[in-house]
Write a protein that holds these residues in place. Structure first.
Motif, mmCIF file in Angstrom:
data_model
loop_
_atom_site.group_PDB
_atom_site.id
_atom_site.type_symbol
_atom_site.label_atom_id
_atom_site.label_comp_id
_atom_site.label_asym_id
_atom_site.label_seq_id
_atom_site.Cartn_x
_atom_site.Cartn_y
_atom_site.Cartn_z
ATOM 1 N N SER A 182 0.831 -1.192 0.000
ATOM 2 C CA SER A 182 0.000 0.000 0.000
ATOM 3 C C SER A 182 0.872 1.251 0.000
ATOM 4 C CB SER A 182 -0.891 0.007 1.232
ATOM 5 O OG SER A 182 -1.548 1.258 1.351
ATOM 6 N N PRO A 183 0.528 2.252 -0.821
ATOM 7 C CA PRO A 183 1.297 3.501 -0.805
ATOM 8 C C PRO A 183 1.004 4.336 0.431
ATOM 9 C CG PRO A 183 -0.547 3.719 -2.287
ATOM 10 C CD PRO A 183 -0.528 2.284 -1.806
ATOM 11 N N TYR A 184 0.021 3.935 1.226
ATOM 12 C CA TYR A 184 -0.387 4.717 2.384
ATOM 13 C C TYR A 184 0.218 4.244 3.692
ATOM 14 C CZ TYR A 184 -3.661 6.191 -1.103
ATOM 15 O OH TYR A 184 -4.207 6.656 -2.260
ATOM 16 N N GLN A 185 1.001 3.170 3.656
ATOM 17 C CA GLN A 185 1.591 2.712 4.906
ATOM 18 C C GLN A 185 2.684 3.680 5.345
ATOM 19 O OE1 GLN A 185 3.081 -1.160 3.946
ATOM 20 N NE2 GLN A 185 5.147 -0.452 3.755
ATOM 21 N N ASN A 186 2.995 3.651 6.608
ATOM 22 C CA ASN A 186 3.978 4.552 7.190
ATOM 23 C C ASN A 186 5.338 4.350 6.522
ATOM 24 O OD1 ASN A 186 6.054 5.605 8.894
ATOM 25 N ND2 ASN A 186 4.555 5.719 10.535
ATOM 26 N N LYS A 187 5.905 5.435 6.002
ATOM 27 C CA LYS A 187 7.172 5.346 5.284
ATOM 28 C C LYS A 187 8.330 4.948 6.197
ATOM 29 C CE LYS A 187 5.715 8.493 1.713
ATOM 30 N NZ LYS A 187 5.861 9.782 1.093
ATOM 31 N N LEU A 188 8.311 5.384 7.444
ATOM 32 C CA LEU A 188 9.373 4.980 8.370
ATOM 33 C C LEU A 188 9.307 3.491 8.653
ATOM 34 C CD1 LEU A 188 9.736 7.856 10.963
ATOM 35 C CD2 LEU A 188 11.373 7.110 9.249
ATOM 36 N N ASP A 189 8.105 2.931 8.711
ATOM 37 C CA ASP A 189 7.977 1.489 8.898
ATOM 38 C C ASP A 189 8.611 0.745 7.730
ATOM 39 O OD1 ASP A 189 6.649 1.837 11.267
ATOM 40 O OD2 ASP A 189 4.652 1.491 10.423
#
Length: 71
Positions: free
Chosen positions: A38-45
């Motif tokens: 998903s493009p909406y998941q947390n980028k730091l994760d």
């Protein structure tokens, strides 16, 4: 979840919906060649998952500022 490239081609809509909830690894000839996420998941994760090196107290904004200060 891991699926073959052929399975992805045959059921693309199904896996696009599933990708919103979980990562899907696509394999070809037994080797992982792509990851559908998903493009909406947390980028730091995502960064932490890939590198395992992001401290827990760093925000996305702090990471961005640090990266830009090195330019």
């Amino acid at each position: 979840m891991s699926i073959t490239a052929t399975e992805l081609k045959l059921n693309l809509g199904k896996y696009l919906l599933m990708a919103a909830k979980e990562d899907i690894f696509i394999t070809r000839n037994g080797r992982t060649v792509a990851k559908l996420t998903s493009p909406y998941q947390n980028k730091l994760d995502t960064v932490d998952e890939l590198f395992g090196s992001v401290p827990a107290d760093v925000t996305l904004e702090e990471a961005r500022e640090e990266r830009l200060s090195k330019i």
